[in-house]
Write an enzyme that holds these catalytic residues in place. Structure first.
Site, PDB file in Angstrom:
ATOM      1  N   CYS A 146      -8.519  -2.233  -6.799  1.00 14.56           N
ATOM      2  CA  CYS A 146      -8.202  -1.200  -5.538  1.00 14.56           C
ATOM      3  C   CYS A 146      -9.650  -0.350  -5.418  1.00 14.56           C
ATOM      4  CB  CYS A 146      -6.904   0.263  -5.841  1.00 14.56           C
ATOM      5  SG  CYS A 146      -6.827   1.539  -4.432  1.00 14.56           S
ATOM      6  N   HIS A 147      -9.796   0.169  -3.900  1.00  7.79           N
ATOM      7  CA  HIS A 147     -10.888   1.236  -3.900  1.00  7.79           C
ATOM      8  C   HIS A 147     -10.501   2.480  -4.713  1.00  7.79           C
ATOM      9  CE1 HIS A 147     -14.101   1.637  -0.338  1.00  7.79           C
ATOM     10  NE2 HIS A 147     -14.202   2.633  -1.101  1.00  7.79           N
ATOM     11  N   THR A 148      -9.303   3.107  -5.303  1.00 10.52           N
ATOM     12  CA  THR A 148      -9.991   3.863  -6.085  1.00 10.52           C
ATOM     13  C   THR A 148     -10.280   4.013  -7.274  1.00 10.52           C
ATOM     14  OG1 THR A 148      -7.817   4.847  -4.759  1.00 10.52           O
ATOM     15  CG2 THR A 148      -7.729   5.709  -6.924  1.00 10.52           C
ATOM     16  N   HIS A 201      -4.700   0.371 -11.836  1.00  7.73           N
ATOM     17  CA  HIS A 201      -3.222   0.817 -11.356  1.00  7.73           C
ATOM     18  C   HIS A 201      -2.240   0.011 -10.584  1.00  7.73           C
ATOM     19  CE1 HIS A 201      -6.339   1.813  -8.553  1.00  7.73           C
ATOM     20  NE2 HIS A 201      -5.047   1.896  -7.216  1.00  7.73           N
ATOM     21  N   GLU A 202      -2.955  -1.510 -10.317  1.00 12.04           N
ATOM     22  CA  GLU A 202      -2.844  -2.390  -9.602  1.00 12.04           C
ATOM     23  C   GLU A 202      -2.230  -3.750 -10.295  1.00 12.04           C
ATOM     24  OE1 GLU A 202      -3.712  -2.280  -4.800  1.00 12.04           O
ATOM     25  OE2 GLU A 202      -4.130  -4.218  -5.627  1.00 12.04           O
ATOM     26  N   CYS A 220      11.567   9.137 -13.614  1.00  8.24           N
ATOM     27  CA  CYS A 220      12.101   9.552 -14.421  1.00  8.24           C
ATOM     28  C   CYS A 220      13.464   9.723 -13.779  1.00  8.24           C
ATOM     29  CB  CYS A 220      11.267  10.745 -14.599  1.00  8.24           C
ATOM     30  SG  CYS A 220      11.668  12.307 -13.671  1.00  8.24           S
ATOM     31  N   CYS A 250      13.542  15.038 -13.368  1.00  8.24           N
ATOM     32  CA  CYS A 250      12.249  16.769 -13.387  1.00  8.24           C
ATOM     33  C   CYS A 250      13.012  17.039 -11.777  1.00  8.24           C
ATOM     34  CB  CYS A 250      10.941  15.924 -13.085  1.00  8.24           C
ATOM     35  SG  CYS A 250      10.703  14.817 -11.678  1.00  8.24           S
ATOM     36  N   CYS A 269      11.918  14.330  -8.455  1.00  6.58           N
ATOM     37  CA  CYS A 269      12.779  13.550  -8.735  1.00  6.58           C
ATOM     38  C   CYS A 269      14.226  14.029  -8.193  1.00  6.58           C
ATOM     39  CB  CYS A 269      12.681  13.237  -9.895  1.00  6.58           C
ATOM     40  SG  CYS A 269      11.167  11.779  -9.948  1.00  6.58           S
ATOM     41  N   CYS A 278       7.306  12.212  -8.632  1.00  3.84           N
ATOM     42  CA  CYS A 278       7.633  12.310  -9.815  1.00  3.84           C
ATOM     43  C   CYS A 278       6.521  13.811 -11.180  1.00  3.84           C
ATOM     44  CB  CYS A 278       7.875  11.390 -10.735  1.00  3.84           C
ATOM     45  SG  CYS A 278       8.706  11.786 -12.433  1.00  3.84           S
ATOM     46  N   ARG A 318       2.976  13.924 -15.538  1.00  2.00           N
ATOM     47  CA  ARG A 318       1.925  13.756 -14.576  1.00  2.00           C
ATOM     48  C   ARG A 318       0.422  14.102 -15.101  1.00  2.00           C
ATOM     49  NH1 ARG A 318      -2.814  13.370 -12.403  1.00  2.00           N
ATOM     50  NH2 ARG A 318      -3.077  13.851  -9.962  1.00  2.00           N
ATOM     51  N   CYS A 331       0.243  -1.143  -5.644  1.00  5.81           N
ATOM     52  CA  CYS A 331      -0.318   0.576  -4.748  1.00  5.81           C
ATOM     53  C   CYS A 331      -0.481  -0.751  -3.229  1.00  5.81           C
ATOM     54  CB  CYS A 331      -1.416   0.396  -5.728  1.00  5.81           C
ATOM     55  SG  CYS A 331      -2.589   1.787  -4.605  1.00  5.81           S
ATOM     56  N   ARG A 360      -8.605  -7.968  -0.203  1.00  4.50           N
ATOM     57  CA  ARG A 360      -8.243  -7.821  -2.337  1.00  4.50           C
ATOM     58  C   ARG A 360      -8.968  -8.700  -3.262  1.00  4.50           C
ATOM     59  NH1 ARG A 360      -7.206  -2.800  -1.954  1.00  4.50           N
ATOM     60  NH2 ARG A 360      -5.448  -2.470  -2.745  1.00  4.50           N
TER      61      ARG A 360
HETATM   62  P1  NAD Z   1     -11.252  -0.765   1.182  1.00  4.80           P
HETATM   63  O1  NAD Z   1     -12.678  -0.406   1.263  1.00  4.80           O
HETATM   64  O2  NAD Z   1     -10.843  -1.880   1.420  1.00  4.80           O
HETATM   65  O3  NAD Z   1     -11.254  -0.167   3.314  1.00  4.80           O
HETATM   66  C1  NAD Z   1     -11.866   0.832   3.659  1.00  4.80           C
HETATM   67  C2  NAD Z   1     -11.860   0.165   5.260  1.00  4.80           C
HETATM   68  O4  NAD Z   1     -12.380   1.758   5.955  1.00  4.80           O
HETATM   69  C3  NAD Z   1     -13.097  -0.721   5.551  1.00  4.80           C
HETATM   70  O5  NAD Z   1     -12.589  -1.635   6.075  1.00  4.80           O
HETATM   71  C4  NAD Z   1     -14.692   0.019   6.204  1.00  4.80           C
HETATM   72  O6  NAD Z   1     -15.116  -0.769   7.169  1.00  4.80           O
HETATM   73  C5  NAD Z   1     -13.584   1.184   6.470  1.00  4.80           C
HETATM   74  N1  NAD Z   1     -14.425   2.507   7.418  1.00  4.80           N
HETATM   75  C6  NAD Z   1     -15.069   3.324   6.968  1.00  4.80           C
HETATM   76  N2  NAD Z   1     -15.869   3.780   7.077  1.00  4.80           N
HETATM   77  C7  NAD Z   1     -15.279   4.069   8.551  1.00  4.80           C
HETATM   78  C8  NAD Z   1     -14.881   4.930   9.578  1.00  4.80           C
HETATM   79  N3  NAD Z   1     -16.149   6.022   9.342  1.00  4.80           N
HETATM   80  N4  NAD Z   1     -14.483   4.644  10.179  1.00  4.80           N
HETATM   81  C9  NAD Z   1     -13.703   3.394   9.982  1.00  4.80           C
HETATM   82  N5  NAD Z   1     -13.778   2.782   9.100  1.00  4.80           N
HETATM   83  C10 NAD Z   1     -14.227   2.496   7.896  1.00  4.80           C
HETATM   84  O7  NAD Z   1     -10.624   0.335   0.936  1.00  4.80           O
HETATM   85  P2  NAD Z   1      -8.700   0.399   0.527  1.00  4.80           P
HETATM   86  O8  NAD Z   1      -8.583  -0.256  -0.520  1.00  4.80           O
HETATM   87  O9  NAD Z   1      -8.252   0.193   1.879  1.00  4.80           O
HETATM   88  O10 NAD Z   1      -9.115   2.310   0.131  1.00  4.80           O
HETATM   89  C11 NAD Z   1      -8.832   3.000   1.538  1.00  4.80           C
HETATM   90  C12 NAD Z   1      -8.516   4.634   1.054  1.00  4.80           C
HETATM   91  O11 NAD Z   1      -7.810   5.115   0.410  1.00  4.80           O
HETATM   92  C13 NAD Z   1      -9.489   4.406  -0.559  1.00  4.80           C
HETATM   93  O12 NAD Z   1     -10.022   5.837  -0.141  1.00  4.80           O
HETATM   94  C14 NAD Z   1      -8.318   4.356  -1.036  1.00  4.80           C
HETATM   95  O13 NAD Z   1      -9.008   5.213  -2.681  1.00  4.80           O
HETATM   96  C15 NAD Z   1      -6.889   5.229  -0.776  1.00  4.80           C
HETATM   97  N6  NAD Z   1      -6.091   4.733  -1.487  1.00  4.80           N
HETATM   98  C16 NAD Z   1      -5.658   5.942  -1.769  1.00  4.80           C
HETATM   99  C17 NAD Z   1      -3.658   5.460  -1.772  1.00  4.80           C
HETATM  100  C18 NAD Z   1      -3.110   6.614  -1.871  1.00  4.80           C
HETATM  101  O14 NAD Z   1      -1.841   6.188  -2.432  1.00  4.80           O
HETATM  102  N7  NAD Z   1      -3.105   7.597  -0.839  1.00  4.80           N
HETATM  103  C19 NAD Z   1      -3.877   4.413  -2.731  1.00  4.80           C
HETATM  104  C20 NAD Z   1      -4.382   3.508  -2.487  1.00  4.80           C
HETATM  105  C21 NAD Z   1      -5.884   3.896  -1.618  1.00  4.80           C
HETATM  106  N1  AHE Z   2      -7.671  11.767  -9.120  1.00  9.29           N
HETATM  107  C1  AHE Z   2      -8.241  12.782  -7.724  1.00  9.29           C
HETATM  108  C2  AHE Z   2      -6.814  11.877  -6.414  1.00  9.29           C
HETATM  109  C3  AHE Z   2      -7.174  10.694  -6.750  1.00  9.29           C
HETATM  110  C4  AHE Z   2      -6.059  11.233  -5.995  1.00  9.29           C
HETATM  111  O1  AHE Z   2      -4.922  10.716  -4.650  1.00  9.29           O
HETATM  112  N2  AHE Z   2      -5.065   9.285  -5.957  1.00  9.29           N
HETATM  113  C5  AHE Z   2      -3.520   9.263  -5.536  1.00  9.29           C
HETATM  114  C6  AHE Z   2      -2.966   7.549  -5.785  1.00  9.29           C
HETATM  115  S1  AHE Z   2      -4.594   6.423  -5.383  1.00  9.29           S
HETATM  116  C7  AHE Z   2      -4.140   5.044  -5.443  1.00  9.29           C
HETATM  117  O2  AHE Z   2      -5.123   3.993  -4.886  1.00  9.29           O
HETATM  118  C8  AHE Z   2      -2.031  10.181  -5.639  1.00  9.29           C
HETATM  119  O3  AHE Z   2      -0.997   9.004  -5.730  1.00  9.29           O
HETATM  120  N3  AHE Z   2      -2.191  10.782  -6.618  1.00  9.29           N
HETATM  121  C9  AHE Z   2      -1.602  11.798  -6.552  1.00  9.29           C
HETATM  122  C10 AHE Z   2      -1.052  12.209  -8.296  1.00  9.29           C
HETATM  123  O4  AHE Z   2      -0.598  12.582  -8.649  1.00  9.29           O
HETATM  124  O5  AHE Z   2      -2.590  12.170  -8.437  1.00  9.29           O
HETATM  125  C11 AHE Z   2      -8.784  14.068  -7.301  1.00  9.29           C
HETATM  126  O6  AHE Z   2      -8.659  14.027  -6.073  1.00  9.29           O
HETATM  127  O7  AHE Z   2      -8.515  14.805  -8.044  1.00  9.29           O
HETATM  128 ZN    ZN Z   3      -4.955   1.907  -5.184  1.00 13.94          ZN
END
Ligand code: NAD
Ligand code: AHE
Ligand code: ZN
Length: 375
Positions: free
Chosen positions: A40-42, A62-63, A92, A95, A98, A106, A110, A169, A370
């Protein structure tokens, strides 16, 4: 025991494949043989050094999806042989979070998860006697890993590991953001910023929810075809828009008697704080909701004129798509098995553990949706 793992030794360095030591499960823990893991991008975000919680050396990932091969004392909800998906957001069911029924976040473990250790404060991973950190409570870049029982979802044993790992994820985050966080209604208009592994799942979630107009925004024209495969109705490349992007998008979403414009729902799937602002400001005056999914680096902040919120736009965020892991993940696996959602076409590359750094390169080059490592 020994296990093969890709170790993140320091920020910004390629992962190193090595044999590391793994202690067995303690009270309330399970040992899982990871069969497959997505990248994942994360993982890349943390490896880059941008994550304020990033710790090194660590075993990222994590995936995943795999099989329970041992259980510690007191484990009740899973047994040896069960097929499971590790959960970075555990459930859980005890908590305050939850029990509130208001969040999926949860809080049972954490704090220790963020410190890269198990709930008892110690790590199960080591190398030559030196501690290695766990990551997001999962560490799926190791062939075997130990997780708390509350951080695994038991899933249909017929489901293929190399596909359902993505539910750990990306799939759940994207689809969940639509159905749990935004609660998109049929006929809605939506804009998705960033059509990567998350954004495409937001698009398929929007199709599932019955959205009418699904606009995809990406700086990579190669993503147009990808978006269309999953239900995107319009594509916008910000680099090709004359003038500002926000008024262009607002204009595009004007429908019928509505001369104000703006989308009912917008989603940031980039992690870029400038894009997050664009997403908020292209939501409809009075009711438009903008959901932040992207993760931004240490020190970065979002901003907008408060007037944007005074005039009714709502700024929200979502982690793991608002999904309650042990309850919702098995259902999403069943949706996949029943053909209600697509996963296979989004898995563009399958790699061995030795090739894992190539998965990160493909992500940087925008060539993969992916990449999945199969053990
Ligand atoms: P990815 O790299 O597969 O996709 C990102 C996309 O954004 C690409 O297609 C890229 O071309 C596009 N992009 C980049 N800059 C841009 C811009 N300025 N305008 C428009 N498009 C733009 O990444 P991903 O796996 O899809 O993850 C995306 C984001 O989500 C990451 O920041 C990741 O860490 C986050 N994420 C968050 C959670 C969550 O639970 N909140 C879960 C998973 C991933
Ligand atoms: N550790 C980072 C933040 C990372 C983050 O926001 N993680 C998401 C999942 S991304 C999955 O690809 C998330 O679940 N956040 C809630 C949590 O409790 O972590 C930071 O900025 O400190
Ligand atoms: Zn992820």
């Amino acid at each position: 025991m020994k296990t093969r793992a890709a170790v993140a030794t320091a920020a910004g360095k390629p992962l190193e494949i090595m044999e590391v030591d793994l202690e067995g499960p303690r009270e309330g823990e399970v040992l899982v043989e990871v069969k497959a893991t997505g990248i994942c991008h994360t993982d890349d975000f943390t490896l880059s050094g941008a994550d304020p919680e990033g710790l090194f050396p660590a075993i990222l990932g994590h995936e995943g999806a795999g099989v329970v091969v041992d259980v510690g004392p007191g484990v009740k909800s899973v047994k040896k042989g069960d097929h499971v998906i590790p959960l970075y957001t555990p459930e859980c069911r005890e908590c305050p979070s939850c029990l509130s029924r208001k969040t999926n976040l949860c809080t049972a473990i954490r704090a220790t998860q963020g410190q890269g250790v198990m709930p008892d404060g110690t790590s199960r991973f080591s190398l030559n006697g030196e501690k290695l950190h766990h990551y997001m409570g999962c560490s799926t870049f190791s062939n075997f890993t130990v997780l708390p029982e509350i951080a695994v979802a038991k899933v249909n044993p017929d489901a293929p590991f190399d596909k359902i790992c993505y539910i750990g994820c990306g799939v759940t985050t994207g689809i969940g953001a639509v159905i749990n966080t935004a609660r998109v209604e049929p006929g809605a208009t939506a804009i998705v910023f960033g059509l990567g592994g998350i954004g495409l799942n937001v698009i398929q979630g929007l199709r599932l929810a019955g959205a009418d107009m699904i606009i995809g925004v990406d700086i990579n024209n190669g993503k147009k075809e990808w978006g269309e495969k999953f239900g995107m109705t319009h594509f916008v490349n910000p680099k090709e828009v004359e003038g500002d992007l926000v008024p262009y998008l607002i204009d595009l979403t004007k429908r019928g008697a509505d001369t104000i414009g703006g989308a009912d729902y917008t989603f940031d799937c980039t992690g870029n704080v400038t894009v997050m602002r664009q997403a908020l400001e292209s939501a409809h005056r009075g009711w438009g909701e903008s959901i932040i999914i992207g993760v931004a680096g240490a020190g970065q902040e979002i901003s907008t004129r408060p007037f944007q919120l005074v005039t009714g736009r709502v700024w929200k965020g979502t982690a793991f798509g608002g999904a309650r892991g042990r309850t919702d993940v098995p259902k999403i696996v069943d949706w996949y098995m029943d053909g209600k959602i697509e996963i296979d076409p989004m898995i563009t590359h399958t790699l061995t553990l030795e090739e894992i750094n190539r998965g990160f390169e493909l992500m940087h080059q925008g060539e993969s949706i992916r990449s999945v490592v199969v053990y």
